[in-house]
Enzyme design. Structure first.
Site, mmCIF file in Angstrom:
data_model
loop_
_atom_site.group_PDB
_atom_site.id
_atom_site.type_symbol
_atom_site.label_atom_id
_atom_site.label_comp_id
_atom_site.label_asym_id
_atom_site.label_seq_id
_atom_site.Cartn_x
_atom_site.Cartn_y
_atom_site.Cartn_z
ATOM 1 N N CYS A 91 59.998 38.288 42.776
ATOM 2 C CA CYS A 91 60.562 36.960 43.069
ATOM 3 C C CYS A 91 60.899 36.710 44.533
ATOM 4 C CB CYS A 91 61.791 36.690 42.200
ATOM 5 S SG CYS A 91 63.137 37.864 42.406
ATOM 6 N N MET A 92 61.246 37.736 45.307
ATOM 7 C CA MET A 92 61.707 37.488 46.673
ATOM 8 C C MET A 92 60.921 38.232 47.745
ATOM 9 S SD MET A 92 63.888 35.213 46.247
ATOM 10 C CE MET A 92 64.070 35.061 48.008
ATOM 11 N N GLY A 152 66.832 34.045 43.229
ATOM 12 C CA GLY A 152 67.001 33.810 41.812
ATOM 13 C C GLY A 152 67.991 34.738 41.139
ATOM 14 N N GLN A 153 68.374 35.844 41.799
ATOM 15 C CA GLN A 153 69.254 36.831 41.179
ATOM 16 C C GLN A 153 70.540 36.980 41.991
ATOM 17 O OE1 GLN A 153 66.960 40.292 39.262
ATOM 18 N NE2 GLN A 153 65.731 39.794 41.030
ATOM 19 N N LYS A 164 75.412 27.115 32.721
ATOM 20 C CA LYS A 164 75.378 28.560 32.467
ATOM 21 C C LYS A 164 76.660 29.213 32.956
ATOM 22 C CE LYS A 164 71.428 29.287 34.598
ATOM 23 N NZ LYS A 164 70.993 27.917 34.867
ATOM 24 N N MET A 214 60.808 30.141 44.041
ATOM 25 C CA MET A 214 59.639 30.840 43.512
ATOM 26 C C MET A 214 58.322 30.134 43.788
ATOM 27 S SD MET A 214 60.954 33.529 42.461
ATOM 28 C CE MET A 214 62.267 33.300 43.654
#
Length: 808
Positions: free
Chosen positions: A168-169, A382-383, A84, A345
């Site tokens: 998510c966090m 995740g971000q 990616k 996650m």
């Protein structure tokens, strides 16, 4: 891509990557920021995707990004990128970029001017300020999140502000705070280079954080021994590299962690000195209450509660053989080993996410595997700025900048003083968390739906919220609800939007991110956004200015000045709300430097902006040395590296809940999940990501190479389960829950292998919204939904069959 063919982009990027690696091996100085070589101008930026925080070199020519290379001078990725990352430049050039504001009129989005768009928003807020909410994400830059924070708290006296990091966090946040009294990991990525044992708790970093995983497996190629233990509910690509794979039944990771603790305590193998010096014990208030701080406990109570979690009991509950559980427990008992736990996650999107986070911290503390290189419990994000923006800036409904809390009067007063607004401006009432916010938005006003307008920035809730029928699509037909979406491309969210605003993306604007290891990273704007696309921070400031002009009292400080007043070096006000003047000054720097002092209270001292400009990021706390240079901190709470630990303390948890410099070891019992398979819905569903796509795929699906490599979602099945249903690879199957259903192609023996009774579906595909199926049950402390387990039924899909009655 326009003006440059994709094959040329890839060719130049590949050459740049090869050159970077060759230079690094040869010891040649890397390309400097702002350098032009052979007509290509190179500058730095963190990658736009996950929380790893890889640094890239961005090559631009004729106003376009034409090449991408891993930055060989970056400590995070050392010149390497994942698939990616090497394609990150392509996300700017999808053919369907949004380029002008659009307002829905008579059911259709029609182009309007920016002035009209800002006025529409301001009028709705002015009329019902308490019913307005902002929903952002960990993709916000720090200045963008800080602007939203100040606008809502100091301007509107409104706490309905949330990031999608709640999805998510949030459980990692509550785990850290209730253990150490402060958020964010104590260790860093250096632990991956030092640990003897890496434990993956429901985590698949080979696909989710491949650059970090490469740091682990590359050590083996150098002859180093590193043991990988994979504890998961399905075999993944990470499992292929594991020395031990331990397959557990969903939710029973709680019991597994308690089993390890039981073994250490019962056999007198815990680190008595570490626990005595640095730990207290904690437990929930009672069998029903689940809150952030619980009540004090004792070692004796802790030991008694653990007695249930024998190898025999835990094996029966979890499905992991006793001999494997013993390997895990004996690993923690070995004081000579250095152990790093990694999770993402699997532990956070959990019905008891706070509890399992606490328990993993607890076994590291109990065993003494903490505070030295290689010994750390580390959550991965995740971000790209879930840490820097959602957590550090505090864009959650209950938080203020720098770890402050809305519920705490002294924290509110401190922020009011720093923002120069009158006392009482910040509302003491905590806002709605994500699930509640969207539930209220999707409920008619006459039935208690007291959120009437939501402004969405840098996220795609129409795709990513759980139980979409309840929390998003129910908005359709509610005339009293108004959805504003700042976006780059058409998405599932813009389909129901009443107003769509075109946004600048990545290096079309400047910014600062904060990654998973407390590293703050800066970059400058490098290309122009298309059409009328603009920065999210500007949108927030422009709306605030319009409200100021309309006479909204909250948009003034105590001096009567506009809340977002920015002055140049001559002391003149720069009208940054006017887009023609937004770039007259470095607005990012102005917002960041206003925010930076907030980070000092919890010793999260982020580096000065001008220092960040010269680096590939620095890990906080960053402190100034006697010679005027700034030093980062790799290992928090450890005297050898953390400047805030008092001399002679060794380890000091200086923000401890108990105010005695000690961390908390929690006992949290195993508890059944909210929903389990039964006769009607006999199968577990787990959702997640794949290597090629990031989150909802709104960016990566616009990159041809990534889309071709993984064109659509699927249902991953165990061969035995598929055979029972008469399903083969490529057949269409219906995945049905109590909330909805989805038709998906079957994939058997693909990248991963779920055990019998379990299926997996990735969530990136906008044409197959698996969140129509998922449950909205969430952790009672963190409020984070459980995307990893709900009950479904899988059937072969017969397109000619009569449809069943609609689900309730």
């Amino acid at each position: 891509m326009s003006s440059i063919e994709r094959r040329d982009f890839l060719k130049i990027s590949a050459m740049a990557a090869a050159t970077s690696i060759a230079k690094a091996k040869a010891g040649v100085a890397p390309t400097q920021h702002g350098q032009t070589i052979q007509g290509i101008h190179w500058d730095k930026a963190p990658c736009r995707f996950c929380g790893t925080g890889c640094h890239v070199k961005v090559g631009t020519k004729d106003g376009k990004v034409v090449a991408i290379a891993g930055h060989e001078d970056a400590e995070v990725n050392k010149g390497l990128l994942c698939v990616k990352g090497y394609h990150v430049g392509g996300i700017l050039y999808g053919e369907d970029r949004l380029t002008e504001p659009m307002l829905r009129k008579n059911g259709k989005l029609e182009p309007i001017s920016w002035d009209e768009a800002i006025e529409v928003i301001a009028k709705r807020i002015y009329e019902k300020p308490k019913e307005f909410a902002i929903y952002g994400s960990g993709q916000w830059t720090i200045p963008e999140g800080y602007a939203a924070q100040k606008f809502m708290r100091a301007g509107l006296s409104n706490n309905h502000l949330e990031p999608n990091a709640r999805l998510c966090m949030a459980s990692a946040v509550t785990g850290f705070i209730s253990t150490y009294g402060v958020d964010e990991p104590a260790g860093c990525y250096d632990d991956l280079d030092e640990a003897d044992v890496i434990i993956l708790w429901g985590n698949n970093p080979a696909e989710m954080h491949p650059v970090l995983f490469s740091r682990i497996v590359d050590r083996r190629s150098r002859g180093e021994k590193v043991t990988i233990i994979d504890i998961g509910t399905r075999r993944t690509r990470s499992t292929e590299f594991a020395d031990h794979y331990m397959n557990f039944k969903p939710q029973t990771d709680l019991a597994i962690a308690n089993c390890i603790a039981h073994y250490l305590v019962e056999n007198d193998l815990y680190d008595k000195e570490f626990v005595s010096k640095h730990c207290n014990f904690r437990i929930d208030v009672d069998d029903e209450t689940r809150d952030l701080m619980g009540r004090p406990s004792t070692f004796e109570e802790y030991k008694e509660n653990l007695k249930t979690y024998t190898f025999e009991y835990t094996s029966e509950l979890s499905g992991i053989p006793e001999e494997q559980l013993k390997i895990l427990a004996e690993t923690f008992a070995d004081k000579e080993l250095k152990i790093t736990s990694l999770w993402c996650m699997g532990m956070n999107q959990h019905f008891r996410g706070t509890a399992i986070n606490r328990l993993v911290h607890g076994i590291h503390l109990l065993s003494g595997h903490f505070g030295t290189p290689g010994n750390a419990p580390t959550s991965l994000t995740g971000q790209p700025s879930a840490c820097g923006t959602a957590r550090e800036v505090g864009t959650l409904c209950h938080t203020l900048p720098g770890g402050r809390l809305i519920a705490k009067e002294s924290d509110r007063s401190d922020c009011e003083d720093r923002w120069n607004v009158e006392r009482g401006r910040i509302n003491p009432q905590i806002g709605y968390h994500t699930v509640k916010m969207w539930e209220k938005f999707c409920t008619p006003a006459d039935k208690g739906g007291d959120i009437s307008t939501i402004f969405v920035q840098v996220t795609n809730p129409g795709h990513t919220l759980p139980n979409l029928a309840k929390l998003f699509t129910a908005k359709e037909g509610l005339d009293d609800k108004f959805l504003i979406v700042s976006e780059v491309y058409p998405t599932a969210t813009t389909k129901l939007a009443d107003l769509v605003l075109p946004a600048a993306l990545w290096v079309e604007k400047g910014g600062i991110y904060g990654n998973s290891e407390r590293r703050t990273q800066q970059w400058f704007k490098q290309v122009e956004p298309p059409g009328q696309a603009r920065e999210d921070a500007w949108m927030t400031i422009a709306i605030a200015r319009k409200l100021f002009e309309m006479g909204h009292p909250g948009m003034k400080d105590k001096n009567g000045d506009f809340l977002f007043t920015v002055k140049d070096e001559q002391g003149e006000v720069v009208p940054i709300w006017d887009y023609d003047h937004y770039h007259d000054i470095n607005t990012d720097k102005a917002l960041y430097e206003e925010y930076r002092p907030f980070s000092h209270m919890k010793h999260k001292h982020v580096a000065p902006y001008d220092v960040l400009v010269k680096s590939q990021g620095l890990r906080w706390p960053v402190v100034e040395q006697k010679d005027g240079t700034f030093r980062e901190t790799r290992f928090r709470f450890s005297e050898f590296d953390d400047p805030f630990v008092e001399k002679g303390k060794g380890i000091q948890f200086y923000h401890s809940v108990t105010k005695d410099d000690k961390a908390l070891i929690w006992f949290c019992p195993y508890e059944d999940p909210e929903e389990s398979p039964d006769e009607e819905f006999p199968t577990w569903l787990c959702t997640g990501r794949v290597l090629e796509h990031w989150h909802s795929g709104s960016m990566t699906m616009r990159v041809e190479q990534l889309r071709n490599a993984m064109p659509g979602a699927y249902v991953e099945m165990n061969p035995q389960d598929a055979e029972k249903q008469g399903l083969n690879n490529g057949d269409q199957a219906r995945v049905i829950s109590r909330r909805g259903e989805m038709i998906l192609p079957v994939w058997i023996n693909g990248r991963a292998s779920p055990p019998e009774g379990t299926v997996f579906v990735p969530f990136f595909d906008e044409t197959k919204l698996i969140n129509d199926v998922t449950i909205d049950a969430h952790c009672p402390v963190s409020k984070e939904p459980d995307y990893k387990k709900c009950a479904v039924r899988v059937e072969k899909f017969h397109p000619d069959a009569q449809p069943e009655q609609p689900l309730p």
